[in-house]
Scaffold this active site. Structure first.
Site, PDB file in Angstrom:
ATOM      1  N   HIS A 126       0.767  -1.175   0.040  1.00 21.61           N
ATOM      2  CA  HIS A 126       0.141  -0.118   0.008  1.00 21.61           C
ATOM      3  C   HIS A 126       0.827   1.081  -0.137  1.00 21.61           C
ATOM      4  O   HIS A 126       0.359   2.247  -0.112  1.00 21.61           O
ATOM      5  CB  HIS A 126      -1.004   0.039   1.231  1.00 21.61           C
ATOM      6  CG  HIS A 126      -1.970  -0.971   1.188  1.00 21.61           C
ATOM      7  ND1 HIS A 126      -2.737  -1.373   0.249  1.00 21.61           N
ATOM      8  CD2 HIS A 126      -2.307  -2.032   2.284  1.00 21.61           C
ATOM      9  CE1 HIS A 126      -3.491  -2.416   0.524  1.00 21.61           C
ATOM     10  NE2 HIS A 126      -3.237  -2.808   1.827  1.00 21.61           N
ATOM     11  N   ASP A 163      -2.751 -10.695  -2.077  1.00 22.28           N
ATOM     12  CA  ASP A 163      -3.314 -10.272  -1.103  1.00 22.28           C
ATOM     13  C   ASP A 163      -4.768  -9.865  -1.085  1.00 22.28           C
ATOM     14  O   ASP A 163      -5.215  -9.657  -2.310  1.00 22.28           O
ATOM     15  CB  ASP A 163      -2.472  -9.052  -0.623  1.00 22.28           C
ATOM     16  CG  ASP A 163      -2.622  -8.500   1.012  1.00 22.28           C
ATOM     17  OD1 ASP A 163      -1.762  -8.622   1.748  1.00 22.28           O
ATOM     18  OD2 ASP A 163      -3.656  -7.903   1.110  1.00 22.28           O
ATOM     19  N   HIS A 165      -6.252  -7.330  -0.231  1.00 19.25           N
ATOM     20  CA  HIS A 165      -6.425  -6.085  -0.489  1.00 19.25           C
ATOM     21  C   HIS A 165      -5.737  -5.557  -2.077  1.00 19.25           C
ATOM     22  O   HIS A 165      -4.491  -6.051  -1.989  1.00 19.25           O
ATOM     23  CB  HIS A 165      -5.891  -4.975   0.409  1.00 19.25           C
ATOM     24  CG  HIS A 165      -6.346  -5.353   1.962  1.00 19.25           C
ATOM     25  ND1 HIS A 165      -5.820  -6.161   2.763  1.00 19.25           N
ATOM     26  CD2 HIS A 165      -7.686  -5.011   2.471  1.00 19.25           C
ATOM     27  CE1 HIS A 165      -6.736  -6.367   3.845  1.00 19.25           C
ATOM     28  NE2 HIS A 165      -7.806  -5.657   3.743  1.00 19.25           N
ATOM     29  N   ASP A 244      -4.187 -12.868   3.496  1.00 17.80           N
ATOM     30  CA  ASP A 244      -5.447 -12.455   4.295  1.00 17.80           C
ATOM     31  C   ASP A 244      -6.576 -12.809   3.346  1.00 17.80           C
ATOM     32  O   ASP A 244      -7.795 -12.292   3.749  1.00 17.80           O
ATOM     33  CB  ASP A 244      -5.412 -10.891   4.732  1.00 17.80           C
ATOM     34  CG  ASP A 244      -4.740 -10.231   3.595  1.00 17.80           C
ATOM     35  OD1 ASP A 244      -4.527 -10.488   2.476  1.00 17.80           O
ATOM     36  OD2 ASP A 244      -4.455  -8.865   3.975  1.00 17.80           O
TER      37      ASP A 244
HETATM   38 ZN   LIG Z   1      -4.129  -7.047   2.952  1.00 18.62          ZN
END
Ligand SMILES: [Zn+2]
Length: 307
Positions: A126, A163, A165, A244
Site C-alpha cells: 500500500h 493479498d 487488498h 489475508d
Molecule cells: Zn492485505
C-alpha cells in the site's frame, strides 16, 4: 541450492499497539509452523541487510524517505494514518524489510539460490511513491523490482499480488511502466477502494466480490493472469504474498485455503521455469489469522522450494 528465508530482528520490534492485527506475532506464527513442519531445516536462513538509500529512492521520493526518518518517535507511537503507526524501531524495520527484497534479488540473480521468501514487516504494497498507508511504510516489492532492473539490467519483471487488498502502492509506482507487469486479485469493493479500473495496461487487476472461493480464483488465474504472464515473459517473478484472503482471516471475506496458495505458487513457478530460470522472490504482505498465516506460508514455501 536451497530457497532463501530472509528476516531481521528489527522486523519483530516494530509494533503499532496491542490491538493492531499487523503484529510481531505474525512472524512467530510463520517461523513456528516452518519449524514444526520440518520445512525450516531445508531453507537457507539469512539476516536481511538494511536497504541502501539509493534503492529506496528508485521507488520513493526523497521527501517520503526523509519524512519517515524524521517521524521516528523516541518513545511511544507516531501516527502516519489511522491504521499506520511508527514506534522507535519502525524505521529500522522498514529499512530491513526493503533490504530483504534487495538482498533476495541479488542472491537469485547471482545464482546463490533459486527462490527466496522474505518474512518481513512492515508490509509494503500500500506504500505509494510519496505516502505511507495501510500498515506499509516503504513498498518492499517495488524497491526490489526497481533494484532488479537498475542493478541487474532486467527488462521484464512480473509482480504478482494475491493479498486480499488491492496493491495500490505498487500500482502507483509502476502504472504505465511497460517493463513491469502487475497481476493482482483482490476483494472489491474493499480497502483501499482502488484498482478498478486499472490505471494502465500493465496492471492486470481482477476485482472479486466477498465470499469468492478457491475454485473461482484458480479459474481467474488460469484465464486472465497466466496468458498475460506468458506474453510478458518475465525474467524474474516477484510476489506480494499476502495471506489475508484465507477463509479463516477476519480482515477479508475471501475463502482461499492453503491448497489454493500452493496451487497459485506452483503456477508461478511454472512460468518462472519457462521464462525466468526459475527465479521467484516472494515478500510477505498481509495475513492476520496467525494459525492460517503460518500454515499458508508453509504451503507457499513448499512450492517455492519444490518440496
Ligand atoms: Zn492485505
Amino acid at each position: 541450492m536451497e530457497t532463501l528465508y530472509l528476516t531481521h530482528p528489527s522486523c519483530r520490534l516494530h509494533e503499532m499497539g496491542e490491538w493492531h492485527p499487523e503484529c510481531p506475532q505474525r512472524l512467530d506464527a510463520i517461523s513456528d509452523q516452518l519449524l514444526a513442519s520440518g520445512v525450516m531445516s531445508y531453507l537457507d536462513t539469512r539476516q536481511a541487510d538494511a536497504a541502501p538509500r539509493e534503492a529506496l529512492l528508485r521507488a520513493h521520493s526523497a521527501a517520503h524517505v526523509d519524512a519517515l526518518a524524521a517521524a521516528v518517535p523516541a518513545v511511544g507511537y507516531h501516527a502516519l494514518d489511522p491504521d499506520t503507526q511508527m514506534n522507535p524501531y519502525s524505521y529500522q524495520a522498514a529499512l530491513h524489510a526493503a533490504g530483504a527484497g534487495v538482498q533476495a534479488v541479488d542472491a537469485v540473480m547471482g545464482g546463490e539460490a533459486p527462490t527466496a521468501f522474505c518474512a518481513v514487516r512492515p508490509p509494503g504494497h500500500h506504500a505509494c511513491r510519496d505516502q505511507a498507508m495501510g500498515f506499509c511504510l516503504f513498498n518492499n516489492v517495488a524497491i526490489a523490482a526497481h533494484h532488479a532492473m537498475a542493478r541487474h539490467g532486467l527488462e521484464r519483471i512480473a509482480i504478482v499480488d494475491f493479498d486480499v487488498h488491492h496493491g495500490n502502492g505498487t500500482e502507483d509506482i509502476f502504472a504505465g511502466d511497460a517493463r513491469v507487469l502487475m497481476c493482482g486479485i483482490f476483494q472489491h469493493p474493499f480497502y483501499p477502494h482502488s484498482g478498478t479500473p486499472a490505471r494502465a495496461d500493465n496492471m492486470v487487476n481482477v476485482p472479486v466480490p466477498a465470499y469468492t472461493g478457491g475454485a473461482e480464483v484458480r479459474e481467474i488465474v488460469t484465464r486472465i493472469w497466466l496468458p498475460r504472464l506468458e506474453a510478458h515473459r518475465p525474467q524474474l517473478i516477484l510476489v506480494s504474498a499476502g495471506f489475508d484472503a484465507h477463509r479463516e482471516d477476519e480482515l477479508g471475506q475471501l475463502r482461499l485455503v492453503e491448497a489454493d496458495y500452493a496451487w497459485i505458487t506452483n503456477q508461478l513457478m511454472q512460468v518462472a521455469d519457462r521464462h525466468a530460470q526459475g527465479r521467484v522472490v516472494s515478500m510477505l504482505e498481509g495475513g492476520y489469522d496467525l494459525s492460517a498465516l503460518g500454515r499458508s506460508v508453509v504451503a507457499h514455501i513448499r512450492e517455492l522450494a519444490r518440496m
